[in-house]
Scaffold this active site. Sequence first.
Site, mmCIF file in Angstrom:
data_model
loop_
_atom_site.group_PDB
_atom_site.id
_atom_site.type_symbol
_atom_site.label_atom_id
_atom_site.label_comp_id
_atom_site.label_asym_id
_atom_site.label_seq_id
_atom_site.Cartn_x
_atom_site.Cartn_y
_atom_site.Cartn_z
ATOM 1 N N GLU A 44 0.828 -1.214 0.000
ATOM 2 C CA GLU A 44 0.000 0.000 0.000
ATOM 3 C C GLU A 44 0.858 1.258 0.000
ATOM 4 O O GLU A 44 2.066 1.202 0.228
ATOM 5 C CB GLU A 44 -0.969 -0.016 1.188
ATOM 6 C CG GLU A 44 -0.339 -0.429 2.511
ATOM 7 C CD GLU A 44 -0.180 0.694 3.500
ATOM 8 O OE1 GLU A 44 -0.133 1.865 3.072
ATOM 9 O OE2 GLU A 44 -0.069 0.398 4.698
ATOM 10 N N LYS B 205 -5.786 10.514 1.109
ATOM 11 C CA LYS B 205 -5.859 9.146 1.629
ATOM 12 C C LYS B 205 -7.131 8.521 1.061
ATOM 13 O O LYS B 205 -8.232 8.976 1.341
ATOM 14 C CB LYS B 205 -5.888 9.192 3.162
ATOM 15 C CG LYS B 205 -5.880 7.838 3.835
ATOM 16 C CD LYS B 205 -5.902 8.031 5.358
ATOM 17 C CE LYS B 205 -6.251 6.736 6.052
ATOM 18 N NZ LYS B 205 -6.499 6.943 7.488
ATOM 19 N N ASP C 63 -17.518 4.445 14.308
ATOM 20 C CA ASP C 63 -16.283 4.586 13.528
ATOM 21 C C ASP C 63 -15.652 3.210 13.337
ATOM 22 O O ASP C 63 -14.981 2.684 14.222
ATOM 23 C CB ASP C 63 -15.315 5.542 14.243
ATOM 24 C CG ASP C 63 -14.121 5.916 13.363
ATOM 25 O OD1 ASP C 63 -13.963 5.299 12.287
ATOM 26 O OD2 ASP C 63 -13.360 6.813 13.752
ATOM 27 N N ALA D 118 -13.311 0.948 6.812
ATOM 28 C CA ALA D 118 -13.782 0.260 5.603
ATOM 29 C C ALA D 118 -12.919 -0.955 5.269
ATOM 30 O O ALA D 118 -13.335 -1.818 4.489
ATOM 31 C CB ALA D 118 -13.782 1.233 4.424
ATOM 32 N N ASP D 119 -11.724 -1.042 5.883
ATOM 33 C CA ASP D 119 -10.867 -2.214 5.654
ATOM 34 C C ASP D 119 -11.610 -3.503 5.987
ATOM 35 O O ASP D 119 -11.458 -4.520 5.300
ATOM 36 C CB ASP D 119 -9.606 -2.156 6.529
ATOM 37 C CG ASP D 119 -8.687 -0.992 6.209
ATOM 38 O OD1 ASP D 119 -8.931 -0.285 5.209
ATOM 39 O OD2 ASP D 119 -7.720 -0.790 6.976
ATOM 40 N N LYS E 33 -4.154 -2.294 14.159
ATOM 41 C CA LYS E 33 -3.417 -1.235 14.853
ATOM 42 C C LYS E 33 -3.912 -1.143 16.295
ATOM 43 O O LYS E 33 -5.113 -1.139 16.555
ATOM 44 C CB LYS E 33 -3.606 0.090 14.127
ATOM 45 C CG LYS E 33 -3.007 0.072 12.723
ATOM 46 C CD LYS E 33 -3.086 1.423 12.045
ATOM 47 C CE LYS E 33 -2.396 1.397 10.689
ATOM 48 N NZ LYS E 33 -3.244 0.882 9.609
#
Length: 303
Positions: free
Chosen positions: A25, A87, A139, A142-143, A160
Amino acid sequence: MNAYLDISPEVQTALAAGEPVVALESTIISHGMPWPQNAETALQVEQIVRDNGAVPATIAIIKGRLKVGLSKEEIEYLGKAGLNVTKASRRDIPFIIARGGDGATTVASTMILAAMAGVKVFATGGIGGVHRGAQETFDISADLQELAHTNVAVICAGAKSILDLGLTREYLETHGVPLVGYQTSTLPAFYTRDSDFDVDYQLDTPEQIAQALQAKWEMGLQGGVVIANPIPEAYAMDRGKIDAAISAALAEMDDKGVSGKDSTPFLLAKVAEITGGDSLKANIQLVFNNAALAARIAASYYA
């Protein structure tokens, strides 16, 4: 072939010959660290992929074109542009193309472009996930939704650790996304080698992982696989120290009202500041480690 897609000659040749390719990425280039460290790191990651038997395909949007496989000059272009690059997740791709802009791909959008090109294996630092407090904010990266239906394996150091790992794990389970631990039974938490959560399956060799991927996709079971690869022991951070840094960063984020797609870059930068740069060094090392494993998995998949 997709009219918006440019596959580099090296990647195109490898794909046509059935040789292993690893997607990488570009958010780490534009948003992960400053110039010139960002471009240098990206080029090192590409070299690690090559050293472990695969062809690297760094992915981005440049001047309105979907790029699978970047030249050194294109990587440096993104590195110099830095935070001026948008982004880009799934929702952003058509709008960046329509205006002929540049986009740094997240996990979700890298998966999309990789799948368009026929690349099955992707190395990154960590996936996005369910943010802490998501029961109020909704929140959720979208990953996770991309992993639910796009056939790409994502090699990462877990989610993360600024995220809610328990809820991230639950979300993946709901969507049928397997969570595989490479030589570990517990979910690594990015900067640390373990967490309070288990993986679904522990697999100990790249060959075992490749066999599982082949079985899944040959049966028509759509969706990705998360392969969680713990940060090397020598670079792992103290759990207490990193948890304290994350708590302080989250408190400051709330005070400043940072939200949405800005939250992850803000938190990672703040944690790096609090830890005196130690977290950024750890981040770079875990990406190197993931790139090496991804190349070995890709080599086994195409063997």
